[in-house]
Enzyme design. Structure first.
Site, PDB file in Angstrom:
ATOM      1  N   SER A 152      18.022  51.422  60.266  1.00  0.00           N
ATOM      2  CA  SER A 152      19.014  50.567  59.608  1.00  0.00           C
ATOM      3  C   SER A 152      20.515  51.181  59.702  1.00  0.00           C
ATOM      4  O   SER A 152      20.738  52.528  59.815  1.00  0.00           O
ATOM      5  CB  SER A 152      18.406  50.607  57.959  1.00  0.00           C
ATOM      6  OG  SER A 152      19.553  49.975  57.234  1.00  0.00           O
ATOM      7  N   TYR A 165      16.058  54.828  50.470  1.00  0.00           N
ATOM      8  CA  TYR A 165      15.963  54.372  51.792  1.00  0.00           C
ATOM      9  C   TYR A 165      16.940  54.744  52.890  1.00  0.00           C
ATOM     10  O   TYR A 165      16.428  54.877  54.021  1.00  0.00           O
ATOM     11  CB  TYR A 165      16.284  52.793  51.291  1.00  0.00           C
ATOM     12  CG  TYR A 165      16.165  51.838  52.463  1.00  0.00           C
ATOM     13  CD1 TYR A 165      14.911  51.326  52.936  1.00  0.00           C
ATOM     14  CD2 TYR A 165      17.265  51.343  53.186  1.00  0.00           C
ATOM     15  CE1 TYR A 165      14.744  50.667  54.146  1.00  0.00           C
ATOM     16  CE2 TYR A 165      17.026  50.367  54.602  1.00  0.00           C
ATOM     17  CZ  TYR A 165      16.006  50.059  54.748  1.00  0.00           C
ATOM     18  OH  TYR A 165      15.873  49.150  55.810  1.00  0.00           O
TER      19      TYR A 165
HETATM   20  P1  NDP Z   1       9.053  43.272  54.983  1.00  0.00           P
HETATM   21  O1  NDP Z   1       9.251  43.661  53.732  1.00  0.00           O
HETATM   22  O2  NDP Z   1       9.387  41.666  55.140  1.00  0.00           O
HETATM   23  O3  NDP Z   1       7.867  43.633  55.702  1.00  0.00           O
HETATM   24  C1  NDP Z   1       7.572  45.081  55.788  1.00  0.00           C
HETATM   25  C2  NDP Z   1       6.284  45.110  56.371  1.00  0.00           C
HETATM   26  O4  NDP Z   1       6.001  46.623  55.993  1.00  0.00           O
HETATM   27  C3  NDP Z   1       5.005  44.490  55.816  1.00  0.00           C
HETATM   28  O5  NDP Z   1       4.203  43.969  56.656  1.00  0.00           O
HETATM   29  C4  NDP Z   1       4.588  45.243  54.766  1.00  0.00           C
HETATM   30  O6  NDP Z   1       3.224  44.981  54.080  1.00  0.00           O
HETATM   31  C5  NDP Z   1       4.419  46.531  55.425  1.00  0.00           C
HETATM   32  N1  NDP Z   1       4.363  47.735  54.465  1.00  0.00           N
HETATM   33  C6  NDP Z   1       5.115  48.118  53.340  1.00  0.00           C
HETATM   34  N2  NDP Z   1       4.600  48.730  52.676  1.00  0.00           N
HETATM   35  C7  NDP Z   1       3.618  49.350  53.077  1.00  0.00           C
HETATM   36  C8  NDP Z   1       2.590  50.251  53.081  1.00  0.00           C
HETATM   37  N3  NDP Z   1       2.761  51.272  52.019  1.00  0.00           N
HETATM   38  N4  NDP Z   1       1.310  50.210  54.011  1.00  0.00           N
HETATM   39  C9  NDP Z   1       1.397  49.616  54.960  1.00  0.00           C
HETATM   40  N5  NDP Z   1       2.110  48.597  55.301  1.00  0.00           N
HETATM   41  C10 NDP Z   1       3.245  48.348  54.401  1.00  0.00           C
HETATM   42  O7  NDP Z   1      10.499  43.896  55.926  1.00  0.00           O
HETATM   43  P2  NDP Z   1      11.335  43.701  57.399  1.00  0.00           P
HETATM   44  O8  NDP Z   1      10.407  42.992  58.053  1.00  0.00           O
HETATM   45  O9  NDP Z   1      12.496  43.225  56.813  1.00  0.00           O
HETATM   46  O10 NDP Z   1      11.415  45.208  57.661  1.00  0.00           O
HETATM   47  C11 NDP Z   1      10.763  45.637  58.682  1.00  0.00           C
HETATM   48  C12 NDP Z   1      11.683  47.090  59.220  1.00  0.00           C
HETATM   49  O11 NDP Z   1      12.862  46.686  59.487  1.00  0.00           O
HETATM   50  C13 NDP Z   1      11.570  47.876  57.936  1.00  0.00           C
HETATM   51  O12 NDP Z   1      11.296  49.394  58.221  1.00  0.00           O
HETATM   52  C14 NDP Z   1      12.945  47.730  57.502  1.00  0.00           C
HETATM   53  O13 NDP Z   1      13.478  49.181  56.536  1.00  0.00           O
HETATM   54  C15 NDP Z   1      13.660  47.642  58.683  1.00  0.00           C
HETATM   55  N6  NDP Z   1      15.056  46.816  58.548  1.00  0.00           N
HETATM   56  C16 NDP Z   1      15.083  45.479  58.021  1.00  0.00           C
HETATM   57  C17 NDP Z   1      16.332  44.977  57.908  1.00  0.00           C
HETATM   58  C18 NDP Z   1      16.403  43.625  57.455  1.00  0.00           C
HETATM   59  O14 NDP Z   1      17.276  42.931  57.165  1.00  0.00           O
HETATM   60  N7  NDP Z   1      15.382  42.789  57.179  1.00  0.00           N
HETATM   61  C19 NDP Z   1      17.380  45.616  57.814  1.00  0.00           C
HETATM   62  C20 NDP Z   1      17.342  46.884  58.865  1.00  0.00           C
HETATM   63  C21 NDP Z   1      16.125  47.365  58.768  1.00  0.00           C
HETATM   64  P3  NDP Z   1       2.879  43.675  53.224  1.00  0.00           P
HETATM   65  O15 NDP Z   1       2.889  42.392  53.988  1.00  0.00           O
HETATM   66  O16 NDP Z   1       1.410  43.950  52.721  1.00  0.00           O
HETATM   67  O17 NDP Z   1       3.937  43.612  52.232  1.00  0.00           O
END
Ligand code: NDP
Length: 253
Positions: A152, A165
């Site tokens: 990020s 984070y």
């Molecule tokens: P979302 O919250 O939309 O999705 C996160 C995903 O991670 C979901 O599939 C969620 O599962 C899964 N997850 C969370 N906790 C766990 C756990 N304990 N065990 C297994 N799976 C888990 O996030 P984003 O798609 O936005 O983010 C994806 C990545 O991109 C992350 O690493 C985030 O830090 C990074 N990022 C995102 C940005 C953004 O603007 N969106 C910007 C910069 C970085 P479930 O469906 O069950 O909740």
């Protein structure tokens, strides 16, 4: 990124995606399947994973596999078991996208609940490390393995309030650099992707006042996600890529 992959870019590639149930991970899994990969979907919610698997199976490409695993329960032993189970089912892994992550709380570090700190570090960092260790033997069986971590902009320059984070993402960048150096003479490449502000539920929880329509969607980011899993990035390693180069960090204006 202006990248036009060939439609068979990922044919015969076996790719595991964590956090494949939602947001960017869901889109990446679908996209990899569309470009020919055999995809292993990892996530904590069996129903959501099953829905993604069904969507992939409707593409009439390779059927998807699911691994239900809550990263909050990750231990070295449990991850090792998962690695062993996968090794019985698959000859190798050609790609792993570590995408799952949580935000924790947006508050100053002085006020951050230590339990939230530990949850964020467990999921974003420790689980990612344990899983990486467990999956490396399978990745090293590929003639062109690609290990991709998700970072990020707050993992490169600290920002007030982004607490655990941000620190977890700095550490993720560090893990990527160390591994890239360790495997620099090997066929395995190791890189990070910074998605940049993207329309997902994590983003909405971080910036509840923001107009989400001004944000890129996960689908908009996919050229870079494809590039890093396909042959065109073969010799690229140790790099932290931006899916939205030039985008200013923070709320959409
Ligand atoms: P979302 O919250 O939309 O999705 C996160 C995903 O991670 C979901 O599939 C969620 O599962 C899964 N997850 C969370 N906790 C766990 C756990 N304990 N065990 C297994 N799976 C888990 O996030 P984003 O798609 O936005 O983010 C994806 C990545 O991109 C992350 O690493 C985030 O830090 C990074 N990022 C995102 C940005 C953004 O603007 N969106 C910007 C910069 C970085 P479930 O469906 O069950 O909740």
């Amino acid at each position: 990124m202006h990248y036009q992959p060939k439609s068979d870019l990922l044919n015969h590639r076996i790719i595991l995606v964590t956090g494949a149930s939602d947001g960017i991970g869901r889109e990446a899994a679908l996209t990899y399947a569309r470009y020919g990969a055999e995809v292993i979907l990892m996530g904590r919610n069996a129903d959501k994973l099953q829905q993604v698997a069904q969507a992939i199976n409707q593409l009439n490409q390779c059927p998807a596999h699911t691994v239900v695993f809550d990263l909050a329960d990750a231990t070295p032993e449990r991850c090792h078991q998962i690695g062993e189970q996968l090794a019985q089912q698959f000859p190798r892994l050609d790609g792993v996208l570590h995408n799952a992550g949580i935000l924790g709380e947006i508050v100053p570090l002085a006020e951050l609940d230590p339990q939230i700190w530990q949850e964020v570090m467990n999921i974003n960092l420790d689980a990612t490390f344990f899983l990486t260790q467990a999956l490396l033997p399978l990745l090293l069986k590929s003639d062109a393995g690609s290990l991709v971590f998700t970072t990020s902009s707050v993992g490169r320059t600290g920002r007030a309030g982004w607490g655990a984070y941000a620190v977890s993402k700095f550490a993720t960048e560090g893990m990527m650099q160390v591994l890239a150096d360790e495997y620099k003479t090997h066929s395995l490449r190791v890189n990070c992707i910074n998605p940049g502000g993207t329309r997902t539920k994590m983003r909405a929880s971080a910036f509840p006042q923001e107009d989400a329509n001004k944000l890129k969607t996960p689908a908009d980011l996919m050229p870079l996600y494809l590039y890093l899993m396909g042959d065109d990035s073969r010799r690229k390693t140790g790099i932290s890529f931006d899916a939205q180069p030039g985008r200013k960090p923070g709320a959409a204006e």
